[in-house]
Design a protein around this motif. Sequence first.
Motif, PDB file in Angstrom:
ATOM      1  N   ALA A   1     -11.694  -6.031  13.285  1.00 24.49           N
ATOM      2  CA  ALA A   1     -12.514  -6.035  11.927  1.00 24.49           C
ATOM      3  C   ALA A   1     -12.084  -4.861  11.263  1.00 24.49           C
ATOM      4  CB  ALA A   1     -13.913  -6.397  12.339  1.00 24.49           C
ATOM      5  N   ASP A   2     -12.134  -3.714  11.971  1.00 25.30           N
ATOM      6  CA  ASP A   2     -11.827  -2.333  11.098  1.00 25.30           C
ATOM      7  C   ASP A   2     -10.539  -2.316  10.403  1.00 25.30           C
ATOM      8  OD1 ASP A   2     -14.225  -1.303  12.116  1.00 25.30           O
ATOM      9  OD2 ASP A   2     -13.504  -0.467  13.807  1.00 25.30           O
ATOM     10  N   GLU A   3      -9.366  -3.035  11.246  1.00 22.24           N
ATOM     11  CA  GLU A   3      -8.036  -3.232  10.576  1.00 22.24           C
ATOM     12  C   GLU A   3      -7.984  -4.078   9.558  1.00 22.24           C
ATOM     13  OE1 GLU A   3      -5.773  -1.043  11.244  1.00 22.24           O
ATOM     14  OE2 GLU A   3      -6.870  -0.200  13.042  1.00 22.24           O
ATOM     15  N   GLU A   4      -9.121  -5.161   9.502  1.00 18.66           N
ATOM     16  CA  GLU A   4      -9.171  -5.990   8.420  1.00 18.66           C
ATOM     17  C   GLU A   4      -9.667  -5.034   7.103  1.00 18.66           C
ATOM     18  OE1 GLU A   4     -11.160  -9.433   9.067  1.00 18.66           O
ATOM     19  OE2 GLU A   4      -9.999 -10.124  10.701  1.00 18.66           O
ATOM     20  N   PHE A   5     -10.595  -4.374   7.498  1.00 20.39           N
ATOM     21  CA  PHE A   5     -11.054  -3.562   6.244  1.00 20.39           C
ATOM     22  C   PHE A   5     -10.227  -2.570   5.852  1.00 20.39           C
ATOM     23  CE2 PHE A   5     -13.452   0.209   5.311  1.00 20.39           C
ATOM     24  CZ  PHE A   5     -14.621  -0.154   4.162  1.00 20.39           C
ATOM     25  N   ARG A   6      -9.410  -2.103   6.867  1.00 22.72           N
ATOM     26  CA  ARG A   6      -8.088  -1.160   6.402  1.00 22.72           C
ATOM     27  C   ARG A   6      -7.390  -1.627   5.413  1.00 22.72           C
ATOM     28  NH1 ARG A   6      -6.724   3.525   8.694  1.00 22.72           N
ATOM     29  NH2 ARG A   6      -7.546   3.107  10.640  1.00 22.72           N
ATOM     30  N   GLY A   7      -6.939  -2.850   5.665  1.00 19.80           N
ATOM     31  CA  GLY A   7      -5.917  -3.677   4.748  1.00 19.80           C
ATOM     32  C   GLY A   7      -6.635  -3.978   3.203  1.00 19.80           C
ATOM     33  N   GLU A   8      -8.125  -4.362   3.510  1.00 18.42           N
ATOM     34  CA  GLU A   8      -8.651  -4.414   2.014  1.00 18.42           C
ATOM     35  C   GLU A   8      -8.616  -3.028   1.218  1.00 18.42           C
ATOM     36  OE1 GLU A   8     -13.069  -5.217   0.427  1.00 18.42           O
ATOM     37  OE2 GLU A   8     -13.007  -5.633   2.728  1.00 18.42           O
ATOM     38  N   THR A   9      -8.846  -2.074   2.037  1.00 14.40           N
ATOM     39  CA  THR A   9      -9.035  -0.637   1.505  1.00 14.40           C
ATOM     40  C   THR A   9      -7.739  -0.408   0.680  1.00 14.40           C
ATOM     41  OG1 THR A   9     -10.762  -0.063   2.957  1.00 14.40           O
ATOM     42  CG2 THR A   9      -9.581   1.775   2.030  1.00 14.40           C
ATOM     43  N   ARG A  10      -6.737  -0.496   1.465  1.00  8.72           N
ATOM     44  CA  ARG A  10      -5.310  -0.192   1.316  1.00  8.72           C
ATOM     45  C   ARG A  10      -4.761  -0.895   0.008  1.00  8.72           C
ATOM     46  NH1 ARG A  10      -1.283   0.283   5.960  1.00  8.72           N
ATOM     47  NH2 ARG A  10      -2.767   1.981   6.633  1.00  8.72           N
ATOM     48  N   ALA A  11      -5.323  -2.024  -0.153  1.00 10.10           N
ATOM     49  CA  ALA A  11      -4.904  -2.916  -1.328  1.00 10.10           C
ATOM     50  C   ALA A  11      -5.683  -2.510  -2.565  1.00 10.10           C
ATOM     51  CB  ALA A  11      -4.986  -4.470  -0.715  1.00 10.10           C
ATOM     52  N   TRP A  12      -6.875  -2.482  -2.328  1.00 11.19           N
ATOM     53  CA  TRP A  12      -7.833  -1.903  -3.499  1.00 11.19           C
ATOM     54  C   TRP A  12      -7.238  -0.566  -4.055  1.00 11.19           C
ATOM     55  CZ3 TRP A  12     -10.710   2.084  -5.384  1.00 11.19           C
ATOM     56  CH2 TRP A  12     -11.606   1.503  -6.547  1.00 11.19           C
ATOM     57  N   LEU A  13      -7.042   0.310  -3.061  1.00  8.80           N
ATOM     58  CA  LEU A  13      -6.432   1.499  -3.661  1.00  8.80           C
ATOM     59  C   LEU A  13      -5.041   1.652  -4.171  1.00  8.80           C
ATOM     60  CD1 LEU A  13      -7.638   4.043  -0.624  1.00  8.80           C
ATOM     61  CD2 LEU A  13      -8.440   4.002  -2.993  1.00  8.80           C
ATOM     62  N   GLY A  14      -4.455   0.630  -3.613  1.00  9.10           N
ATOM     63  CA  GLY A  14      -2.881   0.528  -4.099  1.00  9.10           C
ATOM     64  C   GLY A  14      -3.122  -0.180  -5.784  1.00  9.10           C
ATOM     65  N   GLU A  15      -4.043  -0.872  -6.092  1.00  8.20           N
ATOM     66  CA  GLU A  15      -4.118  -1.465  -7.212  1.00  8.20           C
ATOM     67  C   GLU A  15      -4.800  -0.418  -8.192  1.00  8.20           C
ATOM     68  OE1 GLU A  15      -6.335  -5.456  -9.271  1.00  8.20           O
ATOM     69  OE2 GLU A  15      -6.235  -5.046  -7.196  1.00  8.20           O
ATOM     70  N   HIS A  16      -5.935   0.314  -7.725  1.00 13.46           N
ATOM     71  CA  HIS A  16      -6.703   0.853  -8.772  1.00 13.46           C
ATOM     72  C   HIS A  16      -6.609   2.648  -8.792  1.00 13.46           C
ATOM     73  CE1 HIS A  16      -8.945  -2.843  -8.242  1.00 13.46           C
ATOM     74  NE2 HIS A  16      -9.305  -2.706  -9.388  1.00 13.46           N
ATOM     75  N   GLY A  17      -5.731   3.039  -7.644  1.00 12.53           N
ATOM     76  CA  GLY A  17      -5.707   4.364  -7.310  1.00 12.53           C
ATOM     77  C   GLY A  17      -4.857   5.098  -8.196  1.00 12.53           C
ATOM     78  N   THR A  18      -3.929   4.553  -8.953  1.00 10.91           N
ATOM     79  CA  THR A  18      -3.060   4.932 -10.013  1.00 10.91           C
ATOM     80  C   THR A  18      -2.848   4.178 -11.196  1.00 10.91           C
ATOM     81  OG1 THR A  18      -1.245   4.077  -9.188  1.00 10.91           O
ATOM     82  CG2 THR A  18      -1.639   6.296  -8.285  1.00 10.91           C
ATOM     83  N   PRO A  19      -2.857   4.745 -12.514  1.00 10.73           N
ATOM     84  CA  PRO A  19      -2.499   6.021 -12.854  1.00 10.73           C
ATOM     85  C   PRO A  19      -3.520   6.919 -12.651  1.00 10.73           C
ATOM     86  CG  PRO A  19      -2.509   5.072 -14.603  1.00 10.73           C
ATOM     87  CD  PRO A  19      -2.817   3.882 -13.747  1.00 10.73           C
ATOM     88  N   ARG A  20      -3.408   8.257 -12.586  1.00  7.94           N
ATOM     89  CA  ARG A  20      -4.587   9.111 -12.689  1.00  7.94           C
ATOM     90  C   ARG A  20      -5.408   9.051 -14.012  1.00  7.94           C
ATOM     91  NH1 ARG A  20      -3.178   9.131  -8.345  1.00  7.94           N
ATOM     92  NH2 ARG A  20      -2.708  10.994  -7.075  1.00  7.94           N
ATOM     93  N   VAL A  21      -6.657   9.054 -13.691  1.00  8.19           N
ATOM     94  CA  VAL A  21      -7.645   8.997 -14.581  1.00  8.19           C
ATOM     95  C   VAL A  21      -8.624  10.098 -14.698  1.00  8.19           C
ATOM     96  CG1 VAL A  21      -7.514   6.573 -14.911  1.00  8.19           C
ATOM     97  CG2 VAL A  21      -9.153   7.652 -13.337  1.00  8.19           C
ATOM     98  N   ASP A  22      -9.516  10.352 -15.486  1.00  5.56           N
ATOM     99  CA  ASP A  22     -10.451  11.395 -15.805  1.00  5.56           C
ATOM    100  C   ASP A  22     -11.458  11.190 -14.572  1.00  5.56           C
ATOM    101  OD1 ASP A  22     -13.176  10.501 -16.904  1.00  5.56           O
ATOM    102  OD2 ASP A  22     -11.409   9.714 -18.083  1.00  5.56           O
ATOM    103  N   ARG A  23     -12.296  12.098 -14.135  1.00  7.42           N
ATOM    104  CA  ARG A  23     -12.797  12.359 -13.015  1.00  7.42           C
ATOM    105  C   ARG A  23     -13.902  11.108 -13.138  1.00  7.42           C
ATOM    106  NH1 ARG A  23     -13.607  17.711  -9.664  1.00  7.42           N
ATOM    107  NH2 ARG A  23     -11.353  18.071  -9.421  1.00  7.42           N
TER     108      ARG A  23
END
Length: 384
Positions: free
Chosen positions: A8-30
């Motif tokens: 379950a943790d690894e499934e959560f890791r996949g969800e986390t990684r996918a979301w960050l890959g979609e939203h983590g860039t480009p840089r935005v203001d804080r």
Amino acid sequence: MEFAFSGADEEFRGETRAWLGEHGTPRVDRRSWERTLGKGGWIGLGWGEEGYGNRVVGLTQQVVWAEEYARAQAPPRSGHIGEKLLAPTLIAHGTQEQKSRFLPPIAAGEELWCQGYSEPGAGSDLAGIRTTAVRDGTGSGYRISGQKIWTSLAHEADWCFVLARTDPDSRRHHGLSFLLVPMDQPGRIDVRPIRQLTGTSEFNEVFFDGAHARAAHLVGGEGNGWAVAMSLLGFERGVSTLAQQIGFAEELAQVVRTAVRTGAADDPVVRAALVRQWAGLRVMRWNALRTLGGDADPAAPSVAKLLWGNWHQRLGELAVRVRGAEAAVGPKDWSAEAPYEVDADQYLFLFSRADTIYGGSDQVQRTIVAERVLGLPREPKGAV
């Protein structure tokens, strides 16, 4: 201890990684980034209480989120003071009204916080603070006067939690109170950025001149501020230390790459220093996992701070050492008219000089270990 991740943790890791890959860039203001995190439900994972707009997950999934966030090199956080420090403190010591008022905006990334603890004469010796809070004429609140310093992100914050002296006849840790203070009080709160060696200004001086705080925003009761403040400091350690080590590992890898590029790695003394840094990073991880495993050792937070502060400072020294003379040179387009900018290695060296001071100096951490764990005689007050 055995610290393993489940399926379950690894499934959560996949969800986390996918979301960050979609939203983590480009840089935005804080501030925009905090709102993005809030909409995704990623703020307040470790609060232990839900219903404030946050999701609650177990310890291993909190570690997964922290590690993946660091690996993704996601934008810097400005809401961590509210999320990681104030929110757990309100859950432990606040009234239901306080939790209902302040936790949802933190979870949504809408309100940012700063910490009003250190003062010019009361940094490591926090009990010596002189900022005062007196009841106003109506009895509905307090008027706060004094100065705080090294206040991270005060120039961006909407609110500040302030440790102030409400009993004028009290001394040391007695007679202190923990107050929640709105920062938008022109003429009563003055924020002055402190320019650092790195050229940046994350820290600030904050001057309070009769700033108002509502009586309803007193946390833990009048005179109980020391207990609340110490409880808050206990939340500074934990899951976040593992994420911090992900960043440390990348910095170490960069230093190794530079050492190979410059030929510094051919020096056996430098190679030995790099190996010690590699081994030290593993020791920090094992120590962090031991702490997360429920070890009640009262020295654990102090040991962790001593470990990472000194390790990171040595890494900063290595970063410029393996660069050689070029580490002392500024950018090619530098001019006396334009502010200078340091590169990553220079920043690491300059900023890490403070690692053994902020968050509790090495001297304070060693005193805690000596007195509270080893049972050695207390150091006389005023001793150098």
